[in-house]
Design a protein around this motif. Sequence first.
Motif, short mmCIF file in Angstrom:
data_model
loop_
_atom_site.label_atom_id
_atom_site.label_comp_id
_atom_site.label_asym_id
_atom_site.label_seq_id
_atom_site.Cartn_x
_atom_site.Cartn_y
_atom_site.Cartn_z
N LEU A 84 0.40 -0.72 -0.23
CA LEU A 84 0.01 0.37 0.21
C LEU A 84 0.60 1.48 0.26
O LEU A 84 1.48 1.25 1.07
CB LEU A 84 -0.77 0.32 1.49
CG LEU A 84 -2.24 1.39 1.01
CD1 LEU A 84 -2.89 1.24 0.26
CD2 LEU A 84 -2.49 1.15 2.66
N PHE A 85 0.53 1.82 -1.04
CA PHE A 85 0.99 3.11 -1.35
C PHE A 85 0.19 4.22 -0.66
O PHE A 85 -1.01 4.82 -1.00
CB PHE A 85 1.76 3.43 -2.63
CG PHE A 85 3.15 2.53 -3.30
CD1 PHE A 85 3.62 3.59 -2.81
CD2 PHE A 85 2.61 1.74 -3.58
CE1 PHE A 85 4.78 2.51 -3.40
CE2 PHE A 85 3.35 0.91 -4.11
CZ PHE A 85 4.85 1.62 -4.25
N MET A 86 0.41 4.85 0.61
CA MET A 86 -0.46 5.81 1.74
C MET A 86 0.05 7.47 1.79
O MET A 86 1.41 6.98 1.98
CB MET A 86 -0.71 4.96 2.37
CG MET A 86 0.64 4.45 3.74
SD MET A 86 -0.48 3.31 4.75
CE MET A 86 -1.61 4.57 5.88
N LYS A 87 -0.64 7.83 2.97
CA LYS A 87 -0.40 9.16 3.56
C LYS A 87 -0.05 8.55 4.68
O LYS A 87 -0.75 8.54 5.54
CB LYS A 87 -1.07 10.07 2.71
CG LYS A 87 -0.97 10.88 1.79
CD LYS A 87 -1.98 11.85 1.07
CE LYS A 87 -2.07 12.62 -0.09
NZ LYS A 87 -3.68 13.10 -0.33
N GLY A 88 1.39 9.12 5.30
CA GLY A 88 1.63 8.62 6.16
C GLY A 88 1.96 6.64 6.48
O GLY A 88 2.37 6.21 5.58
N THR A 89 2.29 6.22 8.25
CA THR A 89 2.02 5.02 7.96
C THR A 89 0.83 4.19 8.83
O THR A 89 -0.30 4.86 8.85
CB THR A 89 3.31 5.08 9.47
OG1 THR A 89 2.63 5.46 10.85
CG2 THR A 89 4.18 5.62 8.99
N PRO A 90 0.87 3.46 8.86
CA PRO A 90 -0.30 2.10 8.67
C PRO A 90 -0.41 2.70 10.12
O PRO A 90 -1.62 2.62 10.92
CB PRO A 90 0.12 0.68 8.96
CG PRO A 90 1.36 0.48 7.64
CD PRO A 90 1.88 1.75 8.01
N GLU A 91 0.37 2.84 11.09
CA GLU A 91 -0.32 2.97 12.52
C GLU A 91 -0.60 4.65 12.96
O GLU A 91 -1.44 5.16 13.94
CB GLU A 91 1.76 2.90 13.42
CG GLU A 91 1.64 1.90 14.06
CD GLU A 91 2.32 0.57 12.16
OE1 GLU A 91 3.01 2.10 11.70
OE2 GLU A 91 3.22 0.20 12.07
#
Length: 158
Positions: free
Chosen positions: A57-64
Amino acid sequence: MFSRRAFPSAFSAATRATRPLASAAAPRFLTPMQMRMLSDDMRQAIDKAVASAPVVLFMKGTPETPQCGFSRASIQILGMQGVDPEKFTAFNVLEDSDLRSGIKEYSEWPTIPQLYVDKEFVGGCDILMTMHQDGSLAKMLEEKGVLVPPENDAEPPK
């Protein structure tokens, strides 16, 4: 929920080596076609990232600590689906502006987050939400073998 295994240094290293020095012969303005050209090094870095885990997953931020509602929703959907954290990795596009623009060009999809399963682009948050609601996401993730294996709840024989 998911462990963070991001590789921002791979993107920095890949793009740092290819940035051309400014020269007098270089054009002042780029055409839209030139702006859309993804460098070979960036394409290889993204290829490597997409191949780094079965679910990426390319996302803004981290999973946490997601930094946008769509990234948060995508993480929640993957968690509800039961994606195995050992088969998942995320890349924070806010750490690297070249990655942020490059992944959009790579997938030809204009928004973040972006999900890849077995190196195939699935879609963004809207697509994930639709697939989650109609059951096709659960089916695909099960077929790809990326879910946490069910625990055997049967009692041992006596």
